[in-house]
Design a protein around this motif. Sequence first.
Motif, PDB file in Angstrom:
ATOM      1  N   ASP A   1     -10.793  14.068  10.708  1.00  0.00           N
ATOM      2  CA  ASP A   1     -10.305  15.240  10.487  1.00  0.00           C
ATOM      3  C   ASP A   1      -9.641  15.526  12.171  1.00  0.00           C
ATOM      4  OD1 ASP A   1     -11.621  16.086   8.276  1.00  0.00           O
ATOM      5  OD2 ASP A   1     -13.539  16.556   9.107  1.00  0.00           O
ATOM      6  N   SER A   2      -9.880  14.936  12.905  1.00  0.00           N
ATOM      7  CA  SER A   2      -9.239  14.880  14.303  1.00  0.00           C
ATOM      8  C   SER A   2      -7.933  14.479  14.592  1.00  0.00           C
ATOM      9  CB  SER A   2     -10.280  14.784  15.625  1.00  0.00           C
ATOM     10  OG  SER A   2     -11.441  15.522  15.429  1.00  0.00           O
ATOM     11  N   LEU A   3      -7.415  13.523  13.452  1.00  0.00           N
ATOM     12  CA  LEU A   3      -6.302  12.793  13.557  1.00  0.00           C
ATOM     13  C   LEU A   3      -5.202  13.378  14.012  1.00  0.00           C
ATOM     14  CD1 LEU A   3      -5.822   9.669  13.605  1.00  0.00           C
ATOM     15  CD2 LEU A   3      -5.243   9.981  11.242  1.00  0.00           C
ATOM     16  N   VAL A   4      -4.306  12.899  15.006  1.00  0.00           N
ATOM     17  CA  VAL A   4      -3.130  13.631  15.323  1.00  0.00           C
ATOM     18  C   VAL A   4      -1.812  13.020  15.354  1.00  0.00           C
ATOM     19  CG1 VAL A   4      -1.608  14.456  17.431  1.00  0.00           C
ATOM     20  CG2 VAL A   4      -4.192  15.095  17.369  1.00  0.00           C
ATOM     21  N   GLU A   5      -1.962  11.432  15.235  1.00  0.00           N
ATOM     22  CA  GLU A   5      -0.982  10.602  15.286  1.00  0.00           C
ATOM     23  C   GLU A   5      -1.387   9.311  14.209  1.00  0.00           C
ATOM     24  OE1 GLU A   5       2.268   7.729  17.373  1.00  0.00           O
ATOM     25  OE2 GLU A   5       0.769   9.198  18.642  1.00  0.00           O
ATOM     26  N   ALA A   6      -0.620   9.098  13.260  1.00  0.00           N
ATOM     27  CA  ALA A   6      -0.730   7.842  12.277  1.00  0.00           C
ATOM     28  C   ALA A   6       0.193   7.008  12.078  1.00  0.00           C
ATOM     29  CB  ALA A   6      -1.392   8.413  11.032  1.00  0.00           C
ATOM     30  N   LYS A   7      -0.005   5.599  12.485  1.00  0.00           N
ATOM     31  CA  LYS A   7       1.130   4.559  12.236  1.00  0.00           C
ATOM     32  C   LYS A   7       0.635   3.952  10.761  1.00  0.00           C
ATOM     33  CE  LYS A   7       3.826   1.253  14.824  1.00  0.00           C
ATOM     34  NZ  LYS A   7       4.363   0.790  16.156  1.00  0.00           N
ATOM     35  N   LEU A   8       1.326   3.831  10.033  1.00  0.00           N
ATOM     36  CA  LEU A   8       0.971   3.094   8.779  1.00  0.00           C
ATOM     37  C   LEU A   8       1.979   1.893   8.274  1.00  0.00           C
ATOM     38  CD1 LEU A   8      -0.323   6.134   6.555  1.00  0.00           C
ATOM     39  CD2 LEU A   8      -1.580   4.855   8.410  1.00  0.00           C
ATOM     40  N   ASN A   9       1.288   0.790   7.988  1.00  0.00           N
ATOM     41  CA  ASN A   9       2.028  -0.398   7.486  1.00  0.00           C
ATOM     42  C   ASN A   9       1.318  -0.800   6.433  1.00  0.00           C
ATOM     43  OD1 ASN A   9       3.552  -2.452   6.858  1.00  0.00           O
ATOM     44  ND2 ASN A   9       3.196  -3.556   8.833  1.00  0.00           N
ATOM     45  N   LEU A  10       1.121  -0.343   5.144  1.00  0.00           N
ATOM     46  CA  LEU A  10       0.203  -0.720   4.198  1.00  0.00           C
ATOM     47  C   LEU A  10       1.077  -1.369   2.965  1.00  0.00           C
ATOM     48  CD1 LEU A  10      -1.944   2.485   4.288  1.00  0.00           C
ATOM     49  CD2 LEU A  10      -2.546   0.465   5.328  1.00  0.00           C
ATOM     50  N   CYS A  11       0.401  -2.381   2.548  1.00  0.00           N
ATOM     51  CA  CYS A  11       0.842  -3.348   1.484  1.00  0.00           C
ATOM     52  C   CYS A  11       0.244  -3.458   0.197  1.00  0.00           C
ATOM     53  CB  CYS A  11       1.342  -4.613   2.057  1.00  0.00           C
ATOM     54  SG  CYS A  11       2.291  -5.541   0.837  1.00  0.00           S
ATOM     55  N   VAL A  12       0.607  -2.968  -0.945  1.00  0.00           N
ATOM     56  CA  VAL A  12       0.106  -3.236  -2.262  1.00  0.00           C
ATOM     57  C   VAL A  12       0.943  -4.175  -3.202  1.00  0.00           C
ATOM     58  CG1 VAL A  12      -1.574  -1.229  -1.985  1.00  0.00           C
ATOM     59  CG2 VAL A  12       0.951  -0.912  -2.839  1.00  0.00           C
ATOM     60  N   TYR A  13       1.472  -4.912  -2.630  1.00  0.00           N
ATOM     61  CA  TYR A  13       2.254  -5.809  -3.483  1.00  0.00           C
ATOM     62  C   TYR A  13       1.868  -6.874  -3.993  1.00  0.00           C
ATOM     63  CZ  TYR A  13       6.274  -2.982  -2.125  1.00  0.00           C
ATOM     64  OH  TYR A  13       7.252  -2.116  -1.790  1.00  0.00           O
ATOM     65  N   GLU A  14       2.025  -7.705  -5.141  1.00  0.00           N
ATOM     66  CA  GLU A  14       1.668  -8.893  -5.536  1.00  0.00           C
ATOM     67  C   GLU A  14       2.823  -9.530  -6.245  1.00  0.00           C
ATOM     68  OE1 GLU A  14      -1.227 -10.923  -8.821  1.00  0.00           O
ATOM     69  OE2 GLU A  14      -1.703  -9.012  -8.129  1.00  0.00           O
ATOM     70  N   GLU A  15       3.385 -10.582  -5.787  1.00  0.00           N
ATOM     71  CA  GLU A  15       4.710 -11.170  -6.215  1.00  0.00           C
ATOM     72  C   GLU A  15       5.900 -10.410  -6.572  1.00  0.00           C
ATOM     73  OE1 GLU A  15       3.248 -13.321  -9.699  1.00  0.00           O
ATOM     74  OE2 GLU A  15       2.069 -14.693  -8.602  1.00  0.00           O
ATOM     75  N   GLY A  16       5.924  -9.275  -5.696  1.00  0.00           N
ATOM     76  CA  GLY A  16       7.107  -8.501  -5.467  1.00  0.00           C
ATOM     77  C   GLY A  16       7.026  -7.443  -6.653  1.00  0.00           C
ATOM     78  N   LEU A  17       5.725  -6.979  -7.183  1.00  0.00           N
ATOM     79  CA  LEU A  17       5.614  -6.190  -8.354  1.00  0.00           C
ATOM     80  C   LEU A  17       4.422  -5.094  -7.890  1.00  0.00           C
ATOM     81  CD1 LEU A  17       5.028  -8.352 -11.291  1.00  0.00           C
ATOM     82  CD2 LEU A  17       7.155  -6.935 -10.774  1.00  0.00           C
ATOM     83  N   TRP A  18       4.694  -3.746  -7.922  1.00  0.00           N
ATOM     84  CA  TRP A  18       4.011  -2.627  -7.536  1.00  0.00           C
ATOM     85  C   TRP A  18       2.797  -2.487  -8.322  1.00  0.00           C
ATOM     86  CZ3 TRP A  18       4.339   0.155  -3.310  1.00  0.00           C
ATOM     87  CH2 TRP A  18       3.806   1.251  -3.497  1.00  0.00           C
ATOM     88  N   GLN A  19       1.559  -2.518  -7.551  1.00  0.00           N
ATOM     89  CA  GLN A  19       0.249  -2.701  -8.215  1.00  0.00           C
ATOM     90  C   GLN A  19      -0.005  -1.616  -9.174  1.00  0.00           C
ATOM     91  OE1 GLN A  19      -1.943  -5.095  -8.415  1.00  0.00           O
ATOM     92  NE2 GLN A  19      -0.878  -6.410  -6.840  1.00  0.00           N
ATOM     93  N   HIS A  20       0.768  -0.589  -8.991  1.00  0.00           N
ATOM     94  CA  HIS A  20       0.156   0.686 -10.213  1.00  0.00           C
ATOM     95  C   HIS A  20       0.554   0.154 -11.580  1.00  0.00           C
ATOM     96  CE1 HIS A  20       4.343   1.813 -10.628  1.00  0.00           C
ATOM     97  NE2 HIS A  20       4.121   2.562 -11.344  1.00  0.00           N
ATOM     98  N   GLU A  21       1.282  -0.720 -11.872  1.00  0.00           N
ATOM     99  CA  GLU A  21       1.850  -1.114 -12.980  1.00  0.00           C
ATOM    100  C   GLU A  21       0.684  -2.024 -13.792  1.00  0.00           C
ATOM    101  OE1 GLU A  21       5.313  -3.667 -12.791  1.00  0.00           O
ATOM    102  OE2 GLU A  21       6.599  -2.064 -11.914  1.00  0.00           O
TER     103      GLU A  21
END
Length: 453
Positions: free
Chosen positions: A264-284
């Motif tokens: 709730d108090s967060l002012v600055e966020a630096k995000l580098n998040l990965c959800v890849y597997e063998e080049g495919l997007w995981q939502h598939e």
Amino acid sequence: MDRISNLPDDIIHHIGSFLSAKEAAFATLLSKRWRNLFTIIPKLHFDGSIKTNSFKEFVDGVLALPVSSRVGTFSLKCKHVPQYEDLINRCLRHILNRGVLVLELHNHIKLARKGHRYSLPLDVFTCKTVTTLKLGSGFVVELLPAHVSLPSLKSLFLDSVRFHGSDGRFCSFKTLLSHSPVLEELVMDGIEFERWKWCSIVSSKTLEKLTIRRREWYSYEEPIVDDPRGLAYEFDNISFDTPALTYLEYSDFVPKEYLIVNLDSLVEAKLNLCVYEEGLWQHEHGDTFNPMNLIYGLKNVEILNLTEEVVEMFYFLNKSIPMFEKVSQLSVDLSSRCWFSLTIVMKKLPNLKTLIIEELHVGDELVCDCLSEYSFLLSCSVEVLKINTYEGSLNDLEQIKHFLGKLSCLELVEVRTQAGSSDARLQIMADLLMLPRASSKCKIQVRFCPKRY
């Protein structure tokens, strides 16, 4: 009387900071004045092999410190071997009993036999005076003393440290944070949460700054080499219960779910998040990974820094992404991605004032074709545009032309370039100043930075 004894106290303290522990201890015998001055030793540092006489002399000097002495910073960096454990631990316990303020332990573990682990003295987790604790690398924290307490700890730095010891009721990592009542900063480098055996929660009521950085981007669904079972650990969920947090730097794989997110108090966020597997997007593959609780938890953020993977994540989750009303500054890196994802992000930031593009150059082909002439910029209220890497190619110039020609609120464009020759610099300046601008208030600044080789 010698000349040194006539110097002011602060100068003698400075001279004393260059002495080894053994020399400082012997110096206290020279005079009563030196004995009083050297009761506070600014720094004791060892960086080298523990198989040498210098290490034994260092330890002898530490053990020779008077009972009344205090140590500001104690730093021990060495390659650990099991037969020296007792000597290292004796040295540490002696320092911990001397009111140390900053404790740095970087023991690169060299295993003598399979399965051997070096355990830190439990006294490390009951020190009443330590304000900064730095641990790395290769430590595994399995047990904590029953009376664990770090009442003065404000900064905790962990480098490739693992926490084990969670039976559903007790979690060594959660216990450590909960018994650090004034903790303000936590930095975890080289962290691989899937290798931990913990309760999967980062919880602290006082924590203001949190940094989590992954170094190895292997697939955590593959077997882990040093796991005796040859199996990968579960990576089901992570929770952040950090109500006072104002800064978050988070670089890791996305788990299956974020159960609790209190930012709730967060002012600055630096995000580098990965959800890849063998080049495919995981939502598939269905709802295997769900970052939405974390994304909703960013609702109060004002400064947002996104890597290209996160920008693409926003694109695929477009309909679920909320509006970020408070974001005034966005920094993005799209050096190897199609810029179409940027349109989705920009539409979610209605009050954006500063846009920072880390690298404008994306190759030989234009990126304009997929952006419908950059029409999404017409509704943007951006006032400051910063380009941190500009090479001056025709493609780069074409992109900036769209920004200047469509951002009607633009007041400043700051371009950083590494152009070497004076002719190249003049050409870049001339090209940029000749571009038409939608805003009459728009000024252009070019900063020439040294070339990196």
